[in-house]
Design a protein around this motif. Structure first.
Motif, PDB file in Angstrom:
ATOM      1  N   GLU A   1      23.467  77.684  28.855  1.00 41.97           N
ATOM      2  CA  GLU A   1      23.171  76.251  28.716  1.00 41.97           C
ATOM      3  C   GLU A   1      23.395  75.759  27.298  1.00 41.97           C
ATOM      4  OE1 GLU A   1      22.881  74.292  31.269  1.00 41.97           O
ATOM      5  OE2 GLU A   1      22.964  76.059  32.534  1.00 41.97           O
ATOM      6  N   ILE A   2      23.074  76.567  26.318  1.00 47.64           N
ATOM      7  CA  ILE A   2      23.336  76.175  24.925  1.00 47.64           C
ATOM      8  C   ILE A   2      24.828  75.950  24.725  1.00 47.64           C
ATOM      9  CG2 ILE A   2      23.341  76.989  22.537  1.00 47.64           C
ATOM     10  CD1 ILE A   2      20.624  78.385  23.217  1.00 47.64           C
ATOM     11  N   ILE A   3      25.628  76.864  25.230  1.00 47.62           N
ATOM     12  CA  ILE A   3      27.082  76.738  25.116  1.00 47.62           C
ATOM     13  C   ILE A   3      27.575  75.536  25.919  1.00 47.62           C
ATOM     14  CG2 ILE A   3      29.287  77.829  25.676  1.00 47.62           C
ATOM     15  CD1 ILE A   3      27.816  80.551  25.171  1.00 47.62           C
ATOM     16  N   ARG A   4      27.123  75.405  27.155  1.00 45.59           N
ATOM     17  CA  ARG A   4      27.581  74.320  28.033  1.00 45.59           C
ATOM     18  C   ARG A   4      27.285  72.952  27.430  1.00 45.59           C
ATOM     19  NH1 ARG A   4      25.205  75.098  33.419  1.00 45.59           N
ATOM     20  NH2 ARG A   4      27.003  76.425  33.727  1.00 45.59           N
ATOM     21  N   TYR A   5      26.059  72.737  26.983  1.00 45.55           N
ATOM     22  CA  TYR A   5      25.706  71.413  26.475  1.00 45.55           C
ATOM     23  C   TYR A   5      26.269  71.158  25.082  1.00 45.55           C
ATOM     24  CZ  TYR A   5      23.301  70.651  30.735  1.00 45.55           C
ATOM     25  OH  TYR A   5      23.035  70.478  32.079  1.00 45.55           O
TER      26      TYR A   5
END
Length: 143
Positions: free
Chosen positions: A34-38
């Motif tokens: 999620e850190i990477i995605r957002y």
């Protein structure tokens, strides 16, 4: 959907699995994902997408996806004996609705469903990676 299911219907509902290492495994995989995605979405909206973020978005899943799936499956597996013993969310016959539901069997079917679904989703993402990153490399050659 699998995240809501794992958090509520397994981890929250079966207190005995809350401290399993497998929970830590899927939560870490989900968190990094999620850190990477957002980060990817945010910098894309700003029209300034560094290659490292694009690379991370389309590469780190190679490790994170199997890691998350492993944690999910191990957590469900650890919950099975407690679900069976407590009869959690199960409805047995006879009842006024003439309906039965075995949550233990449902969890088993969920685990079995990973067999055809995981490879299909994983290889689709590999294909997306190849398409997106090769396009980037081609553009860099001409810039």
């Amino acid at each position: 959907m699998s995240r809501v299911f794992l958090i509520w219907a397994v981890k929250h509902s079966v207190k005995e699995v809350q401290n399993e290492d497998s929970v830590f495994l899927f939560v870490i995989a989900w968190t990094i994902t999620e850190i990477i995605r957002y980060s990817f979405y945010t910098v894309s909206l700003l029209n300034h997408l560094p290659y490292i973020i694009k690379w991370a978005r389309y590469t780190l899943f190679i490790v994170l996806y199997p890691m998350g799936v492993t944690g999910e499956l191990l957590t469900i597996y650890a919950a099975l004996p407690f679900v069976r013993q407590a009869g959690l969310y199960s409805i047995s016959l006879p009842n006024k609705y003439n309906f039965s539901f075995d949550y233990y069997a449902f969890l088993t079917l969920v685990m079995i469903s990973y067999i055809p679904l995981f490879p299909q989703l994983y290889f689709h993402t590999i294909h997306q990676r190849r398409k997106v990153l090769s396009r980037t490399e081609e553009h860099e050659k001409f810039d």
